[in-house]
Design an enzyme around this catalytic site. Structure first.
Site, PDB file in Angstrom:
ATOM      1  N   LYS A 196      23.549   0.506  11.882  1.00 28.11           N
ATOM      2  CA  LYS A 196      22.243   0.328  12.526  1.00 28.11           C
ATOM      3  C   LYS A 196      21.459  -0.825  11.915  1.00 28.11           C
ATOM      4  CE  LYS A 196      19.411   3.726  11.781  1.00 28.11           C
ATOM      5  NZ  LYS A 196      18.246   3.311  10.981  1.00 28.11           N
ATOM      6  N   ARG A 271      10.763  10.979  14.315  1.00 28.25           N
ATOM      7  CA  ARG A 271      11.762  11.975  13.954  1.00 28.25           C
ATOM      8  C   ARG A 271      11.541  13.302  14.678  1.00 28.25           C
ATOM      9  NH1 ARG A 271      16.149   9.693  11.323  1.00 28.25           N
ATOM     10  NH2 ARG A 271      15.462   8.262   9.714  1.00 28.25           N
ATOM     11  N   ARG A 310      32.315   2.199   1.721  1.00 29.95           N
ATOM     12  CA  ARG A 310      31.124   1.474   1.267  1.00 29.95           C
ATOM     13  C   ARG A 310      30.712   1.906  -0.130  1.00 29.95           C
ATOM     14  NH1 ARG A 310      25.661   1.870   4.786  1.00 29.95           N
ATOM     15  NH2 ARG A 310      25.314   3.756   3.532  1.00 29.95           N
ATOM     16  N   ARG A 316      25.768   3.432  -4.433  1.00 28.35           N
ATOM     17  CA  ARG A 316      24.915   4.538  -4.005  1.00 28.35           C
ATOM     18  C   ARG A 316      25.675   5.852  -4.158  1.00 28.35           C
ATOM     19  NH1 ARG A 316      22.321   3.214   1.796  1.00 28.35           N
ATOM     20  NH2 ARG A 316      21.923   5.465   1.561  1.00 28.35           N
ATOM     21  N   ARG A 328      24.469  14.564   5.402  1.00 31.92           N
ATOM     22  CA  ARG A 328      23.574  13.527   5.935  1.00 31.92           C
ATOM     23  C   ARG A 328      23.809  13.328   7.431  1.00 31.92           C
ATOM     24  NH1 ARG A 328      25.070   8.518   2.537  1.00 31.92           N
ATOM     25  NH2 ARG A 328      23.643   7.445   3.976  1.00 31.92           N
TER      26      ARG A 328
END
Length: 372
Positions: A196, A271, A310, A316, A328
């Site tokens: 995104k 949201r 990734r 991360r 998630r």
């Protein structure tokens, strides 16, 4: 209140509801009753636009008074002509009287300046100016506006007596000219790992849009200790959710920073349905609307593998744990399902295949956007 109306060749969007107008008139009338109870004022309505305002004010005035109407036009179409025509309708002696000029709207102040001069020349003891709507940004005169109902920005409005080339005076709500016909406002969604952020950057450049990431906006405001940032931090420090009102005010500030934008990409907001409604209200106040919710759709297993890959270089921790990744993704779908239904009802939801090369996905997104 209709979402949008068309008068002649122009479109108008909702601006002020009738109940808010009535509350404003109540306030003006209360002050007139307090100030002029023993003055037997002459209320003079300026035609054509003030007829509804005059009627409501006079009904609320509890003491002796007289009413008259005059005409002194200064508008053609949606632009002021910056000149006034000959005064018509003043057929009584006003020497020694208290006159209250009732206007539908005061912007440049040309009309009330001309009227004040006429009334003073005819020996009027005191001239008060009362208007339903007041545009302080456009007002250029020194004459005091004694009473006003609602301050508004310098935008063209119709309804409640105000017209566009003869139409719209009978509307009991007020509408604002929709000036941003070609704005493209996207709510961009995509699960973690869908790309995104990459696509937002590409679309921003391709369509000359402003990308507003809620996360970035929060970080900026908190880092720079803005009033809104400090307020948001006070909730975060207590472990509480930041109220929607604070978030929408931050977004409003970001939109206002870009008055010439061709549109916006909203990333991370809304949201919830309540937030979606707040965003629509914000854009409506700017003469625009949400064009579409566009969501990148990618199979869960593809997302998991992308994020694990990734995680090898991103550093991360939430990209390195498969269980965290799957949670998630689940949270994303739980949130998106609510908004997907909300925008589908408005025929504004578009799912786009998010698997493939960057250019391929951009082409798919562009095909949707080009049709909006």
């Amino acid at each position: 209140m209709d979402s949008m109306i068309k008068l002649h060749d122009l479109q108008f969007v909702p601006f002020i509801a009738e109940n808010e107008i009535q509350t404003a008139i109540d306030s003006v009338a209360d002050r007139l009753n307090k100030d002029l109870s023993d003055k037997n004022p002459l209320f003079i309505g300026v035609l054509n636009g003030a007829f509804m305002f005059v009627s409501e004010v006079v009904k609320r005035f509890k003491f002796d008074c007289e009413v008259s109407f005059i005409k002194l036009a200064s508008y053609q179409g949606t632009e002021t002509t910056n000149q006034v025509n000959k005064l018509i309708g003043l057929d009584r002696d006003i020497s020694g009287r208290t006159v209250v000029v009732l206007e539908d709207i005061v912007d440049t102040g040309n009309t009330i300046t001309a009227l004040s001069e006429v009334f003073k020349d005819q020996g009027c003891e005191d001239v008060k100016i009362a208007t339903l709507f007041f545009k302080p940004e456009a007002y250029t005169k020194k004459i005091k506006i004694d009473y006003f109902g609602i301050e508004i920005p310098n935008k063209f409005i119709v309804g409640y007596g105000l017209d566009y080339n003869g139409l719209g005076r009978n509307l009991t709500d007020v509408y604002q000219l929709k000036s941003s016909y070609n704005m493209t406002n996207l709510v961009l969604f995509g699960p973690p790992g869908a790309g995104k952020g990459t696509q937002a950057e590409v679309l921003k450049q391709k369509y000359d849009l402003v990308h507003i990431s809620t996360g970035d906006v929060f970080r900026y405001n908190i880092k720079n200790a803005t009033e809104l940032g400090t307020l948001a931090k006070s909730y975060i420090d207590k472990g509480q959710l930041v109220p929607d009102e604070v978030t929408i005010n931050m977004l409003n500030a970001e939109v206002d920073k870009n008055p010439q934008a061709q549109g916006f990409i909203f990333d991370g907001f809304p949201r919830t349905e309540a937030q979606a409604a707040s965003l629509q209200e914000l854009l409506t106040s700017k003469g625009s609307e949400v064009s579409a919710m566009v969501a990148l759709e990618v199979d869960d297993e593809v997302l998991v593998q992308r994020l694990l890959e990734r995680g090898k270089t991103s550093g991360r921790p939430d990209d390195a744990d498969e269980g965290v990744i799957r949670n998630r993704i689940k949270v994303y779908y739980d949130e998106t399902a609510i908004l997907k239904n909300y925008y589908q009802k408005q025929h504004k939801y578009f799912g786009v295949d998010g698997v493939g090369g960057i250019d391929e996905i951009t082409d798919r997104l562009s095909a949707v956007i080009d049709e909006l």
